[in-house]
Design a protein around this motif. Sequence first.
Motif, PDB file in Angstrom:
ATOM      1  N   LEU A 201       2.431   6.586  -6.942  1.00 47.17           N
ATOM      2  CA  LEU A 201       1.396   7.443  -7.530  1.00 47.17           C
ATOM      3  C   LEU A 201       1.687   8.923  -7.282  1.00 47.17           C
ATOM      4  N   THR A 202       2.239   9.231  -6.124  1.00 44.37           N
ATOM      5  CA  THR A 202       2.639  10.613  -5.842  1.00 44.37           C
ATOM      6  C   THR A 202       3.750  11.040  -6.797  1.00 44.37           C
TER       7      THR A 202
ATOM      8  N   HIS B 242       0.842  -1.203   0.000  1.00 41.96           N
ATOM      9  CA  HIS B 242       0.000   0.000   0.000  1.00 41.96           C
ATOM     10  C   HIS B 242       0.875   1.250   0.000  1.00 41.96           C
ATOM     11  N   ALA B 243       1.854   1.302   0.899  1.00 40.93           N
ATOM     12  CA  ALA B 243       2.723   2.478   1.017  1.00 40.93           C
ATOM     13  C   ALA B 243       3.544   2.702  -0.255  1.00 40.93           C
TER      14      ALA B 243
ATOM     15  N   LEU C 210       1.358   4.166  -3.008  1.00 40.72           N
ATOM     16  CA  LEU C 210       1.067   5.585  -2.781  1.00 40.72           C
ATOM     17  C   LEU C 210       2.268   6.458  -3.122  1.00 40.72           C
TER      18      LEU C 210
ATOM     19  N   ASN D 104      -8.527  -2.622   1.137  1.00 42.88           N
ATOM     20  CA  ASN D 104      -7.670  -3.240   2.156  1.00 42.88           C
ATOM     21  C   ASN D 104      -7.908  -4.734   2.312  1.00 42.88           C
TER      22      ASN D 104
ATOM     23  N   THR E 103      -4.664  -3.717  -7.521  1.00 44.62           N
ATOM     24  CA  THR E 103      -4.276  -2.434  -6.953  1.00 44.62           C
ATOM     25  C   THR E 103      -5.443  -1.796  -6.209  1.00 44.62           C
TER      26      THR E 103
ATOM     27  N   LEU F  67      -5.511  -0.673  -2.283  1.00 40.83           N
ATOM     28  CA  LEU F  67      -5.678   0.730  -1.904  1.00 40.83           C
ATOM     29  C   LEU F  67      -7.051   1.062  -1.333  1.00 40.83           C
TER      30      LEU F  67
END
Length: 84
Positions: free
Chosen positions: A11-12, A4-5, A8, A40, A33, A37
């Motif tokens: 994507l950032t 998950h991290a 993110l 969960n 995905t 995201l």
Amino acid sequence: MLSHATILVALTQLSDELRKRCSLGELNIVRGTAMVLAFNTRSSTKDVDAIFEPASDVRAAAAVVAENLVEPSLVCGESVELHG
């Protein structure tokens, strides 16, 4: 596998890379995905599946992000068709 991290962060970085290119990308996250995201229901996935536009800009930016993260699985695959 992408947590998950990690997704993110990627994507950032994708957003930042598109901004550098003066491009506005739109992504619809799907499959594994989305399960990581939004729901969960999984702790990780092997790649990032998305439908996106503008295809050429998002692909180019994703390639840069994948190289920076040393995650070849982030490079856009062909398993999800592009729409738009």
